[in-house]
Design an enzyme around this catalytic site. Structure first.
Site, PDB file in Angstrom:
ATOM      1  N   CYS A   1     -17.061 -51.527   0.045  1.00 50.34           N
ATOM      2  CA  CYS A   1     -18.126 -51.050  -0.817  1.00 50.34           C
ATOM      3  C   CYS A   1     -18.976 -49.977  -0.168  1.00 50.34           C
ATOM      4  O   CYS A   1     -18.956 -49.808   1.047  1.00 50.34           O
ATOM      5  CB  CYS A   1     -19.063 -52.205  -1.199  1.00 50.34           C
ATOM      6  SG  CYS A   1     -18.250 -53.538  -2.060  1.00 50.34           S
TER       7      CYS A   1
ATOM      8  N   GLY B   1     -15.420 -47.223  -2.655  1.00 50.12           N
ATOM      9  CA  GLY B   1     -15.061 -48.217  -3.662  1.00 50.12           C
ATOM     10  C   GLY B   1     -14.927 -47.574  -5.014  1.00 50.12           C
ATOM     11  O   GLY B   1     -15.834 -46.867  -5.450  1.00 50.12           O
TER      12      GLY B   1
ATOM     13  N   ASN C   1     -22.034 -54.580   1.386  1.00 49.92           N
ATOM     14  CA  ASN C   1     -20.829 -54.001   1.980  1.00 49.92           C
ATOM     15  C   ASN C   1     -20.422 -54.872   3.156  1.00 49.92           C
ATOM     16  O   ASN C   1     -21.194 -55.032   4.109  1.00 49.92           O
ATOM     17  CB  ASN C   1     -21.113 -52.566   2.461  1.00 49.92           C
ATOM     18  CG  ASN C   1     -19.921 -51.963   3.197  1.00 49.92           C
ATOM     19  OD1 ASN C   1     -18.785 -52.305   2.932  1.00 49.92           O
ATOM     20  ND2 ASN C   1     -20.205 -51.058   4.124  1.00 49.92           N
ATOM     21  N   GLY C   2     -19.219 -55.438   3.092  1.00 51.55           N
ATOM     22  CA  GLY C   2     -18.762 -56.307   4.179  1.00 51.55           C
ATOM     23  C   GLY C   2     -18.072 -57.535   3.641  1.00 51.55           C
ATOM     24  O   GLY C   2     -17.614 -57.572   2.494  1.00 51.55           O
TER      25      GLY C   2
ATOM     26  N   TYR D   1     -11.143 -43.494   9.624  1.00 56.78           N
ATOM     27  CA  TYR D   1     -10.753 -43.219   8.246  1.00 56.78           C
ATOM     28  C   TYR D   1     -11.843 -43.424   7.200  1.00 56.78           C
ATOM     29  O   TYR D   1     -12.070 -42.563   6.354  1.00 56.78           O
ATOM     30  CB  TYR D   1      -9.538 -44.077   7.874  1.00 56.78           C
ATOM     31  CG  TYR D   1      -9.295 -44.181   6.385  1.00 56.78           C
ATOM     32  CD1 TYR D   1      -8.979 -43.051   5.640  1.00 56.78           C
ATOM     33  CD2 TYR D   1      -9.411 -45.395   5.718  1.00 56.78           C
ATOM     34  CE1 TYR D   1      -8.777 -43.131   4.258  1.00 56.78           C
ATOM     35  CE2 TYR D   1      -9.203 -45.484   4.348  1.00 56.78           C
ATOM     36  CZ  TYR D   1      -8.890 -44.351   3.625  1.00 56.78           C
ATOM     37  OH  TYR D   1      -8.699 -44.430   2.281  1.00 56.78           O
TER      38      TYR D   1
END
Length: 493
Positions: A9, A36, A115-116, A259
């Protein structure tokens, strides 16, 4: 990158009384779309009104497909907002799992964007259900939101400290209450989060590229375990994770450097484009080969390919053109198009490839299903030789911290040697950047990075296997064994 890895996310937060915070959040989310592409949402509140309601709008799809003028208007004026772009790693790709999530607790309404991945979410959820808390999604994010909303303590500082003691895993968060915006980063700092200054407000974001879009100036990245509260008095900082992590300062995911993050973002104080160029240069030193041209898999490997070309003295050129709109639709290709696979995403340039010995730079090989098609496409385009060069070490272990990559059984490098992988993908040679070379290119020490998917050394205790549907009743967590070489996070379950 050849599509295989998906980061969970992107999160954003804005506190700017007098500004159109929903609109600012929309444009900030647009900059985080790469993190995302399943769903997106915005939640707003107004600190000028006593105990104001939280307004929320979320839909499946891309940011630009979801929001229009009417949607932004319905979010109200507000003084602060949070936003989210999602790729699912816990909980399926369903409307019910869209974020931000809004939950209620003894301290009022709370909206959260995450996020995670919380590794022990099943245990936390069972405990909360025993306390009478009900859940409506299959996500670890709702568990985290409920944990914070129902935490004991006379202040938000106490509640965040309580939650950090109990939650094991990765979580960079933006949250809002009726009168404040919060940014939270887990004690290991596995996922990024930064703060920027607007002329009349503040912005929290997963990456600095979102700050640039909004014209905000980077203040700094949040430290692991740090919380910032932003209200009309400005930001207030404190550490809620102090003393919770043994033996290390941080564990930022190394894949962020390789990336995930955009090359125009800054991370750990440095722009990522030159970091990736250094990875390419180091790759050229570790795995030289005689060739005529260097190309990169667009777009994520472009900077590394430039670095490889400069170090090797071999000219860089574009050999593949990417169709940037393929995959950004809910319409599935028919069987004939599906069989063409990678041809939907890339098109070779035969005039540039014909008779050439080609070095192809990419950032990862995960399952090994797409790379053979790329090699075959280049040969069909006229390449005489194809030499694959990868700007990361082989991925041998799954991620438990918010990357939807694969089980270990699906990871090609967990079972095959480099030579066997070369034979599988059909290239003339194959070289991976060493872990030492990858870390060296970041300018960081290895003990400040999470290298678990390459080394198997996880920064906290993890289950043997994690099922993304475990909280939806369709799967389970296997807790019979914990991989070796972990550095435990001291978690109170």
């Amino acid at each position: 990158m050849i599509p295989s890895l998906h980061e969970k996310c992107g999160v954003l937060g804005v506190f700017a009384p007098g500004e159109d915070v929903a609109r600012l959040t929309f444009f900030g989310l647009h900059s985080l779309q790469h993190r995302g592409q399943e769903s997106a949402g915005i939640a707003t509140a107004d600190a000028r009104l006593p105990a104001s309601d939280v307004h929320r709008f979320a839909r499946m799809g891309l940011v630009t497909q979801i929001f229009d003028e009417q949607a932004l208007h319905n979010l109200g004026g507000g003084t602060h907002a949070i936003g989210h772009t999602r790729y699912s790693t816990t909980g399926g790709s369903h409307e019910v799992n869209m974020q931000p999530l809004v939950v209620s607790g003894p301290h009022g309404e709370l909206a959260l964007a995450h996020n995670g991945n919380v590794v022990n979410a099943d245990l936390l959820r069972a405990d909360l259900e025993d306390q009478g808390v009900t859940f409506s999604t299959g996500t670890d994010s709702e568990v985290l939101a409920a944990l914070i909303a129902n935490a004991p303590g006379g202040s938000w500082g106490d509640r965040f400290h309580y939650a950090m003691r109990r939650a094991n895993g990765a979580y960079s968060l933006t949250l809002l209450t009726h009168d404040a915006l919060f940014g939270v980063r887990d004690p290991l700092g596995i996922r990024p989060l930064c703060l920027g200054r607007l002329q009349d407000g503040w912005v929290l974001a997963s990456e600095t590229c979102a700050l640039d879009t909004l014209g905000a100036t980077l203040v700094r990245e949040l430290e692991p375990g740090e919380v910032v509260r932003i209200d009309e008095a400005g930001p207030q900082w404190w550490s809620a994770g102090e003393g919770l992590v043994a033996d290390r300062e941080s564990a930022l995911c190394l894949l962020e450097h390789i990336y995930f993050a955009r090359p125009d973002s800054r991370m750990q104080g440095e722009l990522l484009y030159p970091v990736r160029m250094r990875m390419g240069a180091q790759l050229a030193r570790e795995h030289p080969v005689d060739a005529d041209i260097v190309i990169g898999i667009p777009d994520s490997a472009t900077s590394a390919a430039v670095g490889y070309a400069r170090e090797s003295g071999i000219p860089y050129t574009e050999g593949l053109v990417k169709n940037r709109y393929v995959g950004r639709t809910f319409i599935q290709p028919d069987q004939r198009l599906r069989e063409r696979g990678v041809a939907l995403k890339f098109n070779p340039l035969p005039e540039l490839l014909e008779g050439r010995r080609v070095i192809v730079v990419d950032d990862t090989i995960v399952r090994g299903t797409t790379t053979p098609r790329v090699v075959a496409m280049l040969r069909k385009g006229g390449a005489r030789e194809v030499h694959m060069r990868i700007t990361s070490p082989p991925i041998t272990h799954p991620c438990f911290y918010g990357v939807d990559m694969a089980t270990r059984g699906e990871l090609i490098a967990a079972h095959l040697s480099v030579e066997e992988i070369r034979e599988h993908i059909g290239s003339d040679s194959l070289g991976y950047l060493s872990l030492e070379g990858t870390v060296l290119a970041t300018g960081q020490s290895q003990d400040r990075l999470c290298t678990a998917c390459f080394s198997g050394q996880y920064p906290s205790e993890v289950p043997l296997q994690l099922d993304k549907l475990a909280l939806e009743g369709g799967g389970s967590l296997d807790r019979h064994a914990v991989p070796l070489h972990t550095v435990p996070l001291r978690v109170v379950n």
